[in-house]
Design a protein around this motif. Structure first.
Motif, PDB file in Angstrom:
ATOM      1  N   ASN A 182     -11.033  13.679 -17.443  1.00 46.30           N
ATOM      2  CA  ASN A 182     -12.201  14.552 -17.560  1.00 46.30           C
ATOM      3  C   ASN A 182     -11.876  15.954 -17.062  1.00 46.30           C
ATOM      4  N   TYR A 183     -11.253  16.024 -15.894  1.00 51.52           N
ATOM      5  CA  TYR A 183     -10.872  17.335 -15.347  1.00 51.52           C
ATOM      6  C   TYR A 183      -9.917  18.055 -16.288  1.00 51.52           C
ATOM      7  N   GLN A 184      -8.929  17.344 -16.821  1.00 52.65           N
ATOM      8  CA  GLN A 184      -7.943  17.975 -17.689  1.00 52.65           C
ATOM      9  C   GLN A 184      -8.576  18.517 -18.968  1.00 52.65           C
ATOM     10  N   ALA A 185      -9.659  17.888 -19.419  1.00 53.04           N
ATOM     11  CA  ALA A 185     -10.316  18.325 -20.653  1.00 53.04           C
ATOM     12  C   ALA A 185     -11.308  19.454 -20.418  1.00 53.04           C
ATOM     13  N   ARG A 186     -11.655  19.716 -19.148  1.00 58.09           N
ATOM     14  CA  ARG A 186     -12.718  20.679 -18.871  1.00 58.09           C
ATOM     15  C   ARG A 186     -12.253  21.885 -18.067  1.00 58.09           C
ATOM     16  N   GLY A 187     -11.347  21.668 -17.101  1.00 61.39           N
ATOM     17  CA  GLY A 187     -11.104  22.673 -16.090  1.00 61.39           C
ATOM     18  C   GLY A 187     -12.066  22.472 -14.934  1.00 61.39           C
ATOM     19  N   LEU A 188     -11.744  23.056 -13.775  1.00 60.34           N
ATOM     20  CA  LEU A 188     -12.475  22.730 -12.552  1.00 60.34           C
ATOM     21  C   LEU A 188     -13.933  23.196 -12.542  1.00 60.34           C
ATOM     22  N   PRO A 189     -14.269  24.451 -12.879  1.00 64.00           N
ATOM     23  CA  PRO A 189     -15.685  24.848 -12.798  1.00 64.00           C
ATOM     24  C   PRO A 189     -16.592  24.023 -13.696  1.00 64.00           C
ATOM     25  N   ILE A 190     -16.175  23.791 -14.928  1.00 66.02           N
ATOM     26  CA  ILE A 190     -16.998  22.998 -15.847  1.00 66.02           C
ATOM     27  C   ILE A 190     -17.090  21.560 -15.363  1.00 66.02           C
ATOM     28  N   HIS A 191     -15.970  21.013 -14.864  1.00 65.39           N
ATOM     29  CA  HIS A 191     -15.967  19.644 -14.359  1.00 65.39           C
ATOM     30  C   HIS A 191     -16.960  19.484 -13.212  1.00 65.39           C
ATOM     31  N   LEU A 192     -16.952  20.418 -12.258  1.00 62.92           N
ATOM     32  CA  LEU A 192     -17.862  20.312 -11.115  1.00 62.92           C
ATOM     33  C   LEU A 192     -19.313  20.439 -11.552  1.00 62.92           C
ATOM     34  N   LEU A 193     -19.592  21.352 -12.467  1.00 62.93           N
ATOM     35  CA  LEU A 193     -20.971  21.493 -12.958  1.00 62.93           C
ATOM     36  C   LEU A 193     -21.405  20.243 -13.711  1.00 62.93           C
ATOM     37  N   GLN A 194     -20.526  19.706 -14.540  1.00 63.42           N
ATOM     38  CA  GLN A 194     -20.865  18.537 -15.339  1.00 63.42           C
ATOM     39  C   GLN A 194     -21.108  17.319 -14.454  1.00 63.42           C
ATOM     40  N   GLU A 195     -20.264  17.107 -13.458  1.00 61.31           N
ATOM     41  CA  GLU A 195     -20.427  15.929 -12.599  1.00 61.31           C
ATOM     42  C   GLU A 195     -21.567  16.107 -11.598  1.00 61.31           C
ATOM     43  N   THR A 196     -21.858  17.351 -11.204  1.00 67.02           N
ATOM     44  CA  THR A 196     -23.047  17.587 -10.377  1.00 67.02           C
ATOM     45  C   THR A 196     -24.303  17.264 -11.169  1.00 67.02           C
ATOM     46  N   SER A 197     -24.338  17.679 -12.425  1.00 61.84           N
ATOM     47  CA  SER A 197     -25.480  17.351 -13.281  1.00 61.84           C
ATOM     48  C   SER A 197     -25.618  15.841 -13.447  1.00 61.84           C
ATOM     49  N   ARG A 198     -24.482  15.148 -13.571  1.00 62.20           N
ATOM     50  CA  ARG A 198     -24.525  13.697 -13.741  1.00 62.20           C
ATOM     51  C   ARG A 198     -25.066  13.032 -12.467  1.00 62.20           C
ATOM     52  N   ALA A 199     -24.609  13.523 -11.307  1.00 60.89           N
ATOM     53  CA  ALA A 199     -25.093  12.957 -10.049  1.00 60.89           C
ATOM     54  C   ALA A 199     -26.600  13.158  -9.909  1.00 60.89           C
TER      55      ALA A 199
END
Length: 621
Positions: A182-199
């Motif tokens: 997931n991180y490799q497909a997104r990069g760190l800022p998008i990954h953190l925003l996406q997983e924060t939204s999921r949480a």
């Protein structure tokens, strides 16, 4: 301090914006080069542009708030570097990227450090924070407009995370079981925003009575033994023998790392013999390389951890009759020992909530035999036995729970423990780990001999909490073919290896038992059976399952041994047919777990208070 030219002159301001964004782009290119060439952590080809745009957007927000270009450069470079460094460290050590829960648990990391390392860790947090705050032009009207827009965006995220996560999953993809991908497909800022939204999207009210009833019924249908036997007498059995549980920090068998060419077997021959008598049994832990508290939760409370967070921190919010409380009701003195800071992983609150009467932490031990920051196991065992001897006037049997600390990364030794084992060139960390195991296993066997001589009928259980963290990207394991470099490339057998640590259960004079490969959450029920404790207990809920002999959940997947062999169920269309039943079983367990540990505890009404349970359901008595 050089300031950005006055805002009334558009061209200088435009140049300042260009300089700010160009600096972010150059930093991004350098960070990717370091990640690629020094840390072997690469983004997917399609992610480079989106990651650059995300960093530019973050930089634009910071510059819109900044007083000047120099202050922005200092603040932005410090903040981005710390986030990137922290993500790289977690990927290298635990094989997973930064997640939202890591920020909540970050305070625990400071308890691992001392001296200059503690100062350095503090600076990593304090410096970017102070630089960002100091860079903001608090007196400028546009700053407050920008902050108001940010507050609105955060409010929208808090109120409507589900639509956002649906859109982000559609555009950027999501793998439940493969967070590094997931991180490799997104990069760190998008990954953190996406997983924060999921949480945030996962927030839901605790399960209702009806939902708990349904989950318990599903568990009963899929189990090989009756659940919650309410007709059994609730009278506590007369306490008989002591229970000693030793959780061994990073305890594993390093001889499997054949590429290291260790000069000798680090494990004590007496341990090898005892383990052979136990049938080379393994505990299947919920974690790799860290998060010991999740293994603790499972072996003490009998429920699996299924997400990439620390359950003691995020999921344990109620007092629950776990193994320590259950044994206290039977007349035991339940006590825990761990020579670390008392509050690490919220253990002060967690231990109290699950029923420990006594908790001896770092401040309760004499730190007389230190391997850098870690008290030796020999000293820990000796001091615990001394403390128990001073309580000899207490007639109660003990549940003696010991969590060791020696054996933690970076595997230091003191002058009394010289290195005796060598490894091939390039395997220095494995040599350090092997020498740690040399002493750790011998100190363990000395303790086991002492306990068996003092109390031949004692029930003794010992196991490793997780595999050791060695080198980045499962390095140390990959050279020997034990694991693949990336989680997504792990075979079904490798998923089992990822979490399997030595397990020995000594049933008093009857000796070691061959219990096989046992998921950690099924250990408490086995111990109650060996103690002859037949009282109803929530620990029985996970003791058996018809569709699989063993189920080991991991974040996004679960490993199972079924009638058709061992397999990993990933929640994908090509999963084996028997994955559906074990998936339903796990979903029912999650419902009951949420009810027990953070909900209204309707399950306990079934277990301990049948009359109140019927009233809650609206049935008159």
């Amino acid at each position: 301090m050089i300031r950005v030219p006055a805002l009334t002159h558009p061209y200088p301001r435009l140049l300042a914006w260009c300089a700010a964004l160009m600096a972010v782009a150059l930093w991004h290119a350098l960070a990717l080069w370091i990640s690629n060439h020094l840390l072997d952590m690469r983004l997917a080809d399609a992610a480079y542009l989106r990651d650059l745009l995300a960093h530019l957007l973050l930089g634009a927000v910071l510059f819109a708030l900044a007083q000047s270009l120099p202050r922005f450069l200092l603040a932005a470079m410090a903040l981005l570097s710390v986030l990137t460094f922290s993500n790289a460290m977690k990927l290298a050590t635990l094989g997973a990227p930064l997640m939202p829960d890591d920020f909540a648990a970050a305070r625990n990391l400071f308890l691992l450090f001392e001296g200059w390392t503690l100062i350095g860790a503090g600076l990593l947090v304090a410096v970017p924070t102070l630089l960002v705050l100091g860079s903001i032009a608090w007196t400028r009207r546009t700053t407050w407009i920008t902050l108001a827009l940010l507050a609105g965006a955060i409010t929208a995220l808090l109120q409507f995370p589900v639509p956002l996560i649906a859109q982000m999953d559609r555009h950027f993809g999501h793998s439940v079981w493969n967070q590094p991908a997931n991180y490799q497909a997104r990069g760190l800022p998008i990954h953190l925003l996406q997983e924060t939204s999921r949480a945030l999207a996962r927030r839901e009210p605790p399960p209702t009575v009806a939902q708990v009833d349904t989950a318990l019924q599903q568990l009963a249908e899929l189990s090989t033994a009756p659940l919650l036997p309410v007709n059994t007498s609730l009278a506590a059995p007369h306490p008989k023998r002591a229970l000693h549980m030793i959780v061994l920090e990073s305890f594993w068998d390093p001889t499997l790392l054949t590429a290291a060419h260790l000069s000798a077997d680090p494990l004590d021959p007496a341990f090898r013999q005892l383990w052979a008598q136990a049938g080379q049994a393994h505990l299947l832990a919920p974690v790799f390389g860290g998060y010991t508290a999740n293994t603790e939760f499972e072996v003490l409370c009998g429920f699996p951890v299924t997400a990439d967070n620390v359950f003691f921190e995020t999921g344990l919010k109620r007092d629950v009759p776990c193994l320590p409380a259950h044994l206290r009701e039977a007349g035991y003195h339940s006590l825990a020992s761990h020579p670390n800071a008392a509050s690490f992983w919220n253990r002060v609150n967690a231990y109290r909530r699950i029923g420990f009467e006594t908790y001896w932490s770092e401040r309760d031990f004499v730190l007389d035999d230190m391997n850098r920051a870690f008290l030796s196991d020999a000293s820990l065992y000796r001091q615990v036995m001394d403390k128990l001897a001073h309580q000899a006037h207490d007639p109660r049997p003990v549940f003696n729970y010991i969590l060791t600390y020696f054996g933690h990364l970076p595997y230091p030794l003191n002058e009394h423990r010289p290195p005796l084992i060598t490894a091939a060139a390039g395997h220095d960390i494995i040599a350090a780990y092997a020498n740690t195991l040399y002493y750790k296993s011998r100190e363990l066997m000395d303790f086991v001999r002492t306990v068996r001589a003092t109390d031949p009928e004692a029930l003794i259980v010992l196991f490793g909490d997780h595999l050791p963290a060695l080198k980045p990207n499962f390095g140390g394991y990959t050279e020997s073919g034990v694991l693949a470099p990336q989680r997504g490339a792990l075979t079904d057998a490798m998923f089992r290896t990822l979490v399997a640590t030595p397990l020995i259960v000594i049933d008093g004079k009857r000796g070691p038992l061959a219990v096989g490969d046992l998921p950690a959450y099924q250990l408490p029920a086995l111990l109650l059976e060996l103690l002859g404790d037949t009282r109803p207990s929530l620990l029985q809920l996970t003791a058996s399952q018809q569709t699989a002999e063993r189920v080991r959940p991991l974040p996004g997947v679960h490993w199972a041994v079924t009638a058709h062999g061992e397999r990993v169920c990933r929640g994908q269309a090509n999963d084996a047919p028997d994955c559906a039943a074990s998936t339903r079983w796990l979903q029912a367990l999650k419902t009951v777990r949420t009810d027990l540990f953070s909900g209204q505890q309707h399950t306990l009404l079934d277990l301990h208070r049948p009359k109140q349970r019927l009233r809650a359901a609206g049935v008159g008595l």
